[in-house]
Design a protein around this motif. Structure first.
Motif, PDB file in Angstrom:
ATOM      1  N   ASN A  43       9.753  -9.733  14.824  1.00 42.03           N
ATOM      2  CA  ASN A  43       8.985  -9.680  15.220  1.00 42.03           C
ATOM      3  C   ASN A  43       7.519  -9.397  15.319  1.00 42.03           C
ATOM      4  O   ASN A  43       7.680  -8.060  14.863  1.00 42.03           O
ATOM      5  CB  ASN A  43       9.675  -8.832  16.695  1.00 42.03           C
ATOM      6  N   ALA A  44       6.755  -9.437  14.870  1.00 40.98           N
ATOM      7  CA  ALA A  44       5.340  -9.186  13.666  1.00 40.98           C
ATOM      8  C   ALA A  44       4.553 -10.401  14.167  1.00 40.98           C
ATOM      9  O   ALA A  44       4.939 -11.410  14.297  1.00 40.98           O
ATOM     10  CB  ALA A  44       5.940  -8.998  12.883  1.00 40.98           C
ATOM     11  N   GLN A  45       3.395 -10.024  13.487  1.00 40.07           N
ATOM     12  CA  GLN A  45       2.083 -10.835  13.193  1.00 40.07           C
ATOM     13  C   GLN A  45       1.871 -11.518  11.956  1.00 40.07           C
ATOM     14  O   GLN A  45       1.832 -10.753  10.964  1.00 40.07           O
ATOM     15  CB  GLN A  45       0.753  -9.761  13.780  1.00 40.07           C
ATOM     16  N   ARG A  46       2.378 -12.726  11.610  1.00 40.97           N
ATOM     17  CA  ARG A  46       1.384 -13.339  10.126  1.00 40.97           C
ATOM     18  C   ARG A  46       0.186 -12.296   9.386  1.00 40.97           C
ATOM     19  O   ARG A  46       0.761 -12.332   8.264  1.00 40.97           O
ATOM     20  CB  ARG A  46       1.765 -14.830  10.211  1.00 40.97           C
ATOM     21  N   ILE A  47      -0.629 -12.121  10.526  1.00 37.26           N
ATOM     22  CA  ILE A  47      -1.722 -11.838   9.559  1.00 37.26           C
ATOM     23  C   ILE A  47      -1.632 -10.526   8.664  1.00 37.26           C
ATOM     24  O   ILE A  47      -2.530  -9.988   7.983  1.00 37.26           O
ATOM     25  CB  ILE A  47      -3.477 -12.229  10.236  1.00 37.26           C
ATOM     26  N   PHE A  48      -0.181  -9.965   9.811  1.00 39.41           N
ATOM     27  CA  PHE A  48       0.097  -8.219   8.908  1.00 39.41           C
ATOM     28  C   PHE A  48       0.799  -8.649   7.840  1.00 39.41           C
ATOM     29  O   PHE A  48       0.623  -8.236   6.981  1.00 39.41           O
ATOM     30  CB  PHE A  48       0.439  -7.955  10.258  1.00 39.41           C
ATOM     31  N   THR A  49       2.079  -8.986   8.429  1.00 37.54           N
ATOM     32  CA  THR A  49       3.580  -9.055   8.245  1.00 37.54           C
ATOM     33  C   THR A  49       3.467  -9.283   6.862  1.00 37.54           C
ATOM     34  O   THR A  49       3.829  -8.739   5.410  1.00 37.54           O
ATOM     35  CB  THR A  49       4.125  -9.870   8.453  1.00 37.54           C
ATOM     36  N   ARG A  50       2.533 -10.616   6.163  1.00 34.52           N
ATOM     37  CA  ARG A  50       3.111 -11.662   5.106  1.00 34.52           C
ATOM     38  C   ARG A  50       2.058 -10.797   4.035  1.00 34.52           C
ATOM     39  O   ARG A  50       2.215 -10.489   3.084  1.00 34.52           O
ATOM     40  CB  ARG A  50       2.037 -12.652   5.551  1.00 34.52           C
ATOM     41  N   TYR A  51       0.670  -9.817   4.470  1.00 34.39           N
ATOM     42  CA  TYR A  51       0.726  -9.203   3.467  1.00 34.39           C
ATOM     43  C   TYR A  51       0.948  -7.538   3.214  1.00 34.39           C
ATOM     44  O   TYR A  51       0.995  -7.510   1.535  1.00 34.39           O
ATOM     45  CB  TYR A  51      -1.119  -8.940   3.661  1.00 34.39           C
ATOM     46  N   GLU A  52       1.922  -7.030   4.174  1.00 34.79           N
ATOM     47  CA  GLU A  52       2.623  -6.269   3.545  1.00 34.79           C
ATOM     48  C   GLU A  52       3.411  -6.222   3.188  1.00 34.79           C
ATOM     49  O   GLU A  52       3.799  -5.652   2.010  1.00 34.79           O
ATOM     50  CB  GLU A  52       2.624  -5.471   4.951  1.00 34.79           C
ATOM     51  N   LEU A  53       4.071  -7.212   3.159  1.00 39.35           N
ATOM     52  CA  LEU A  53       5.515  -7.692   2.186  1.00 39.35           C
ATOM     53  C   LEU A  53       4.744  -7.949   0.565  1.00 39.35           C
ATOM     54  O   LEU A  53       5.528  -7.893  -0.298  1.00 39.35           O
ATOM     55  CB  LEU A  53       6.217  -9.352   2.724  1.00 39.35           C
ATOM     56  N   ARG A  54       3.970  -8.362   0.961  1.00 35.97           N
ATOM     57  CA  ARG A  54       3.431  -8.414  -0.291  1.00 35.97           C
ATOM     58  C   ARG A  54       3.223  -7.200  -1.140  1.00 35.97           C
ATOM     59  O   ARG A  54       2.736  -7.209  -2.246  1.00 35.97           O
ATOM     60  CB  ARG A  54       2.293 -10.015  -0.454  1.00 35.97           C
ATOM     61  N   MET A  55       2.519  -6.616  -0.566  1.00 37.71           N
ATOM     62  CA  MET A  55       1.991  -5.369  -1.300  1.00 37.71           C
ATOM     63  C   MET A  55       2.852  -4.672  -1.385  1.00 37.71           C
ATOM     64  O   MET A  55       3.049  -3.971  -2.124  1.00 37.71           O
ATOM     65  CB  MET A  55       1.080  -4.288   0.269  1.00 37.71           C
ATOM     66  N   LEU A  56       4.580  -4.504  -1.189  1.00 37.37           N
ATOM     67  CA  LEU A  56       5.621  -3.608  -1.199  1.00 37.37           C
ATOM     68  C   LEU A  56       6.229  -4.589  -2.338  1.00 37.37           C
ATOM     69  O   LEU A  56       7.641  -4.456  -2.299  1.00 37.37           O
ATOM     70  CB  LEU A  56       6.282  -3.632   0.685  1.00 37.37           C
ATOM     71  N   ASP A  57       5.728  -5.467  -2.597  1.00 36.56           N
ATOM     72  CA  ASP A  57       6.928  -6.829  -3.173  1.00 36.56           C
ATOM     73  C   ASP A  57       8.157  -6.366  -3.098  1.00 36.56           C
ATOM     74  O   ASP A  57       8.673  -6.839  -3.965  1.00 36.56           O
ATOM     75  CB  ASP A  57       7.059  -5.391  -5.190  1.00 36.56           C
TER      76      ASP A  57
END
Length: 272
Positions: A136-150
């Motif tokens: 349950n999330a927002q794509r414009i936040f979550t996809r970048y946070e996943l990438r940042m966290l590797d």
């Protein structure tokens, strides 16, 4: 308490925030809205901080009210576009995304993986398991946070509720996994930290679940204490026999599914 997943499943379906990622956000801070109103103003959409916050909340409520869903999920890009257009500005998609990400950055006090998260995901992958994310999330936040966290590379696929207009525990969101990827739910385990959205939603579609009560979980679910009492009376409550032994999860039944839980969750372990 470190949690260890059973390795008897083919598919492992994870919640994100409170399960793999520890995050704290504060969207009520006046300073956030002051900074965000300046950002809007840079592009010709002039708001005071109070006006922007009020209008943001109002637009959000309108979107939820128009969804006609039991568990609606809004797309924050719709809110941001409307806020610009209300001031006569036609924003590009890039500006909408940057505005949303700026909002997220301003509201985030910290974001980090729980201990052992990357090792767990890599271990499951190396063991030949399929790994999915249902958040349950927002794509414009979550996809970048996943990438940042590797950890974006760790999943077979990533499903985010803002793309579908509904959120957990809506069974339609869960069934997207079956519809899109033909996942066999009888060979799958859902892992999450919310008793209603994660466990309740998983049970509703016949998925076994593994519940972790993390620092982002709400109060201990009533069904857990009730099940624990019944299991204790029936001598089916399993726990580690030695103080220094790995925690054995509480096992309980809901509907036709098998479920486990770890309370006081602090991170993940992985053993073959």
């Amino acid at each position: 308490m470190t949690a260890y997943l059973p390795l008897t499943y083919e598919n492992y379906i994870f919640d994100l925030y409170g399960t793999l990622v520890d995050i704290h956000t504060d969207e009520s801070c006046p300073r956030l809205w002051e900074k965000l109103s300046l950002f809007f103003g840079y592009y010709g959409a002039r708001y005071s901080a109070n006006e922007l916050r009020h209008t943001w909340d109002e637009r959000t409520a309108q979107c939820r009210g128009q969804a006609y869903e039991a568990f609606p999920e809004i797309d924050v890009t719709v809110i941001i576009r409307a806020l610009f257009e209300q001031k006569g500005v036609a924003p590009s998609l890039e500006l909408i995304h940057h505005t949303g990400q700026f909002f997220r950055i301003l509201s985030t006090e910290y974001i980090r993986l729980y201990d052992g998260t990357r090792e767990l995901l890599d271990g499951l992958r190396n063991a030949g398991k399929h790994i999915w994310l249902l958040s349950n999330a927002q794509r414009i936040f979550t996809r970048y946070e996943l990438r940042m966290l590797d950890i974006d590379r760790c999943f077979d696929s990533i499903l985010i509720s803002s793309d579908f207009g509904v959120a957990k525990p809506d069974p339609r969101f869960f069934r997207q996994l079956n519809t899109n990827y033909s996942i066999d739910f009888s060979r799958s385990l859902f892992i999450g930290n919310d008793a209603v959205n994660d466990v309740g939603g998983a049970v509703g579609v016949g998925l076994d679940s593994f519940y972790v009560h993390s620092n982002l979980s709400s109060i201990a679910p009533s069904w857990l204490s009730e099940e624990a009492k019944l299991l204790t009376e029936a001598a089916d409550f399993e726990k580690a026999s030695a103080p220094d032994a790995p925690a054995v999860p509480l096992r309980f039944r809901l509907g036709d599914t098998t479920n486990e839980t770890v309370m006081n969750f602090t991170g993940w372990g992985f053993t073959l």
